[in-house]
Scaffold this active site. Structure first.
Site, PDB file in Angstrom:
ATOM      1  N   ASN A  53       0.856  -1.193   0.071  1.00  0.00           N
ATOM      2  CA  ASN A  53      -0.166   0.027   0.015  1.00  0.00           C
ATOM      3  C   ASN A  53       0.752   1.151   0.090  1.00  0.00           C
ATOM      4  O   ASN A  53       0.555   2.320   0.312  1.00  0.00           O
ATOM      5  CB  ASN A  53      -0.970  -0.047   1.136  1.00  0.00           C
ATOM      6  CG  ASN A  53      -2.039  -1.120   1.256  1.00  0.00           C
ATOM      7  OD1 ASN A  53      -2.630  -1.414   0.266  1.00  0.00           O
ATOM      8  ND2 ASN A  53      -2.142  -1.701   2.231  1.00  0.00           N
ATOM      9  N   GLU A 177     -15.572   4.590   3.881  1.00  0.00           N
ATOM     10  CA  GLU A 177     -14.103   4.793   3.573  1.00  0.00           C
ATOM     11  C   GLU A 177     -14.059   6.059   2.588  1.00  0.00           C
ATOM     12  O   GLU A 177     -15.322   6.089   1.739  1.00  0.00           O
ATOM     13  CB  GLU A 177     -13.630   3.695   3.126  1.00  0.00           C
ATOM     14  CG  GLU A 177     -13.550   2.473   4.230  1.00  0.00           C
ATOM     15  CD  GLU A 177     -12.816   1.267   3.880  1.00  0.00           C
ATOM     16  OE1 GLU A 177     -11.987   1.183   2.784  1.00  0.00           O
ATOM     17  OE2 GLU A 177     -13.004   0.208   4.444  1.00  0.00           O
ATOM     18  N   SER A 181     -11.020  -0.342   0.352  1.00  0.00           N
ATOM     19  CA  SER A 181      -9.518  -0.852   0.196  1.00  0.00           C
ATOM     20  C   SER A 181      -9.412  -2.098  -0.566  1.00  0.00           C
ATOM     21  O   SER A 181      -8.509  -2.425  -1.111  1.00  0.00           O
ATOM     22  CB  SER A 181      -9.371  -1.300   1.673  1.00  0.00           C
ATOM     23  OG  SER A 181      -9.910  -2.258   2.394  1.00  0.00           O
ATOM     24  N   ASP A 205     -13.105   7.526   6.960  1.00  0.00           N
ATOM     25  CA  ASP A 205     -11.776   6.796   6.805  1.00  0.00           C
ATOM     26  C   ASP A 205     -10.991   6.906   5.448  1.00  0.00           C
ATOM     27  O   ASP A 205     -11.449   6.291   4.547  1.00  0.00           O
ATOM     28  CB  ASP A 205     -11.852   5.495   7.246  1.00  0.00           C
ATOM     29  CG  ASP A 205     -10.606   4.566   7.227  1.00  0.00           C
ATOM     30  OD1 ASP A 205      -9.676   5.202   7.056  1.00  0.00           O
ATOM     31  OD2 ASP A 205     -10.614   3.283   7.830  1.00  0.00           O
ATOM     32  N   HIS A 208      -6.809   4.863   2.478  1.00  0.00           N
ATOM     33  CA  HIS A 208      -6.388   4.762   1.136  1.00  0.00           C
ATOM     34  C   HIS A 208      -6.279   5.942   0.055  1.00  0.00           C
ATOM     35  O   HIS A 208      -5.963   5.810  -1.120  1.00  0.00           O
ATOM     36  CB  HIS A 208      -6.866   3.690   0.226  1.00  0.00           C
ATOM     37  CG  HIS A 208      -6.701   2.177   1.117  1.00  0.00           C
ATOM     38  ND1 HIS A 208      -5.609   1.364   0.886  1.00  0.00           N
ATOM     39  CD2 HIS A 208      -7.718   1.673   1.966  1.00  0.00           C
ATOM     40  CE1 HIS A 208      -5.777   0.377   1.546  1.00  0.00           C
ATOM     41  NE2 HIS A 208      -6.716   0.587   2.672  1.00  0.00           N
ATOM     42  N   LYS A 237      -0.055   3.706   4.585  1.00  0.00           N
ATOM     43  CA  LYS A 237      -0.070   3.581   3.060  1.00  0.00           C
ATOM     44  C   LYS A 237       0.744   4.602   2.468  1.00  0.00           C
ATOM     45  O   LYS A 237       1.907   4.616   2.248  1.00  0.00           O
ATOM     46  CB  LYS A 237      -1.411   3.367   2.890  1.00  0.00           C
ATOM     47  CG  LYS A 237      -2.052   2.306   3.936  1.00  0.00           C
ATOM     48  CD  LYS A 237      -3.421   1.982   3.715  1.00  0.00           C
ATOM     49  CE  LYS A 237      -4.002   1.343   4.607  1.00  0.00           C
ATOM     50  NZ  LYS A 237      -3.569   0.274   5.320  1.00  0.00           N
TER      51      LYS A 237
HETATM   52  C1  LIG Z   1      -9.548   1.523   5.141  1.00  0.00           C
HETATM   53  C2  LIG Z   1      -8.794   1.103   6.297  1.00  0.00           C
HETATM   54  N1  LIG Z   1      -8.902   1.700   7.545  1.00  0.00           N
HETATM   55  C3  LIG Z   1      -8.201   1.414   8.718  1.00  0.00           C
HETATM   56  C4  LIG Z   1      -7.175   0.425   8.330  1.00  0.00           C
HETATM   57  C5  LIG Z   1      -6.186   0.378   9.406  1.00  0.00           C
HETATM   58  O1  LIG Z   1      -4.994   0.906   9.418  1.00  0.00           O
HETATM   59  P1  LIG Z   1      -3.964   0.531  10.322  1.00  0.00           P
HETATM   60  O2  LIG Z   1      -3.066  -0.317   9.264  1.00  0.00           O
HETATM   61  O3  LIG Z   1      -2.904   1.743  10.289  1.00  0.00           O
HETATM   62  O4  LIG Z   1      -3.979  -0.056  11.396  1.00  0.00           O
HETATM   63  C6  LIG Z   1      -6.975  -0.160   7.183  1.00  0.00           C
HETATM   64  C7  LIG Z   1      -5.822  -1.201   6.705  1.00  0.00           C
HETATM   65  O5  LIG Z   1      -4.733  -1.392   7.167  1.00  0.00           O
HETATM   66  C8  LIG Z   1      -7.847   0.236   6.049  1.00  0.00           C
HETATM   67  O6  LIG Z   1      -7.658  -0.417   4.873  1.00  0.00           O
END
Ligand SMILES: Cc1ncc(COP(=O)(O)O)c(C=O)c1O
Length: 386
Positions: A53, A177, A181, A205, A208, A237
């Protein structure tokens, strides 16, 4: 603990592991040597890496490495405590200020990971009488936090505004999101915001999208011209590092500082990491060439593969190549490995049954030749499937 507890745990573990194996859904750790770069080294083999990522190519960028080293010289190794005890440094404060100036929020609250930021937000904010609405394809950290929170959680069909509207009540919390993802598609943020705000809150969130989309890499919301009530950005990422921040108003920032348990009761990220993240945030804003290169590679990928039925168009660097069954996804991933390409298979329960896929990701470190190499192999697979 009774004597019968232990055997029950043992039995449960064995059953779960053997069921996973039988379904062909077992997950495995691989050791990646020498960094998560364009070229991966694992178990003595070299691969072109299409599974990270690290969209902007910062995870192994030397300028960023030297910023982290500078941070280590300045602050030492660990933060030594949670932020409210003695773990908060000028490096943390500067990172927060940079994020606020760049993304246009009053406050940034830092976390060790995106997973904990999402959980902290939902656990701290929601009470029993609340309604939480989430896109069905939201990340596991959000869905799980919603299920464990005292609120009523409902999931609206993916990007289905009508369904969202039907479920919506005043004072709901709507969470989506920015970029999904596993599918690489965009949330319909402008439409969602127009239905949700100001009667309810919108939280996005943008794990990505941050760094990759929008003017100066400010993310999906900036791209869509939307100002959410809460924005979660993660640093694992596009930033090439790790950690996360909740971007919000002063009032919510003050509230989370008091009540977000993952913030209050967890060791702050190392100050050297915060120092490096601050550098990454500046690099992301200034180095437009990384986004331009990614867009070029993405266009090329689309041109080469648009005839394949397994190909899905996405406006992002996440390119799902959907093959259907888990065994097929595994086989194709193994086939690509033999050709020197690393493209991980993503299977249920991470994606819906029957939609197992190769999750191809492009990064600014790839070359046109890399994309061509991958596209040729994917086309060959597609012909074989067809
Ligand atoms: C949309 C999304 N939110 C949160 C996370 C979690 O983030 P982190 O890897 O920093 O724990 C991820 C993936 O890892 C994700 O794809």
């Amino acid at each position: 603990m009774t004597c019968s507890t232990m055997p029950a745990f043992n039995q449960r573990i064995e059953q779960a592991l053997s069921a996973r194996k039988q379904q062909g859904l077992q997950r495995k750790l691989h050791q990646i040597e020498g960094g998560n770069a364009r070229e991966l080294h694992s178990a003595g083999q070299r691969y072109v890496n299409f599974s990270s990522n690290d969209y902007l190519g910062l995870a192994t960028d030397k300028q960023l490495t030297s910023a982290w080293q500078q941070g280590l010289d300045k602050y030492g190794n660990g933060s030594g405590a949670s932020p409210l005890v003695t773990g908060f440094s000028p490096a943390h404060a500067e990172l927060e200020q940079t994020l606020c100036d760049w993304l246009g929020f009053e406050r940034a609250i830092l976390f060790g990971s995106g997973f904990s930021a999402n959980q902290a937000l939902l656990f701290a904010l929601l009470e029993k009488q609340d309604l939480l609405l989430q896109d069905k394809l939201n990340h596991a950290s959000l869905i799980e936090a919603g299920m464990l929170s005292p609120a009523t959680m409902k999931r609206f069909r993916h990007n289905d505004i009508e369904h969202l509207e039907k479920l919506l009540e005043p004072s709901s919390l709507v969470v989506t999101e920015g970029v999904f993802s596993m599918d690489g598609d965009l949330s319909l943020l402008a439409e969602i915001a127009s239905k949700v705000q100001p009667e309810s809150w919108l939280a996005v969130d943008d794990a990505h999208g941050i760094g990759v989309l929008g003017p100066k890499g400010a993310g999906s919301c900036a791209r869509a011209g939307v100002v959410p009530d809460v924005l979660i950005v993660t640093f694992g990422k596009g930033f090439g590092l790790s950690g996360a921040a909740i971007m919000c108003s002063k009032a919510l920032g003050d509230y989370l500082t008091q009540f977000a348990r993952h913030h209050v009761y967890s060791t702050a990220m190392p100050p050297a990491q915060a120092f490096a993240l601050n550098k990454a945030a500046h690099m992301i804003q200034q180095q437009e060439w990384r986004r331009e290169k990614l867009a070029e590679l993405s266009d090329y990928y689309d041109r080469l593969l648009s005839d394949c039925p397994e190909y899905r168009y996405t406006p992002t660097a996440i390119k799902p190549f959907v093959v259907g069954e888990s065994d097929a996804a595994n086989d194709y991933s193994q086939y690509l490995k033999r050709q020197g390409i690393w493209a991980s298979a993503i299977r249920p329960p991470t994606v819906a049954p029957g939609s197992a896929r190769l999750r191809v990701t492009l990064t600014a470190s790839h070359t046109m030749h890399d994309v061509e190499l991958l596209a040729n192999q994917l086309k060959r697979l597609s012909q074989e499937i067809g």
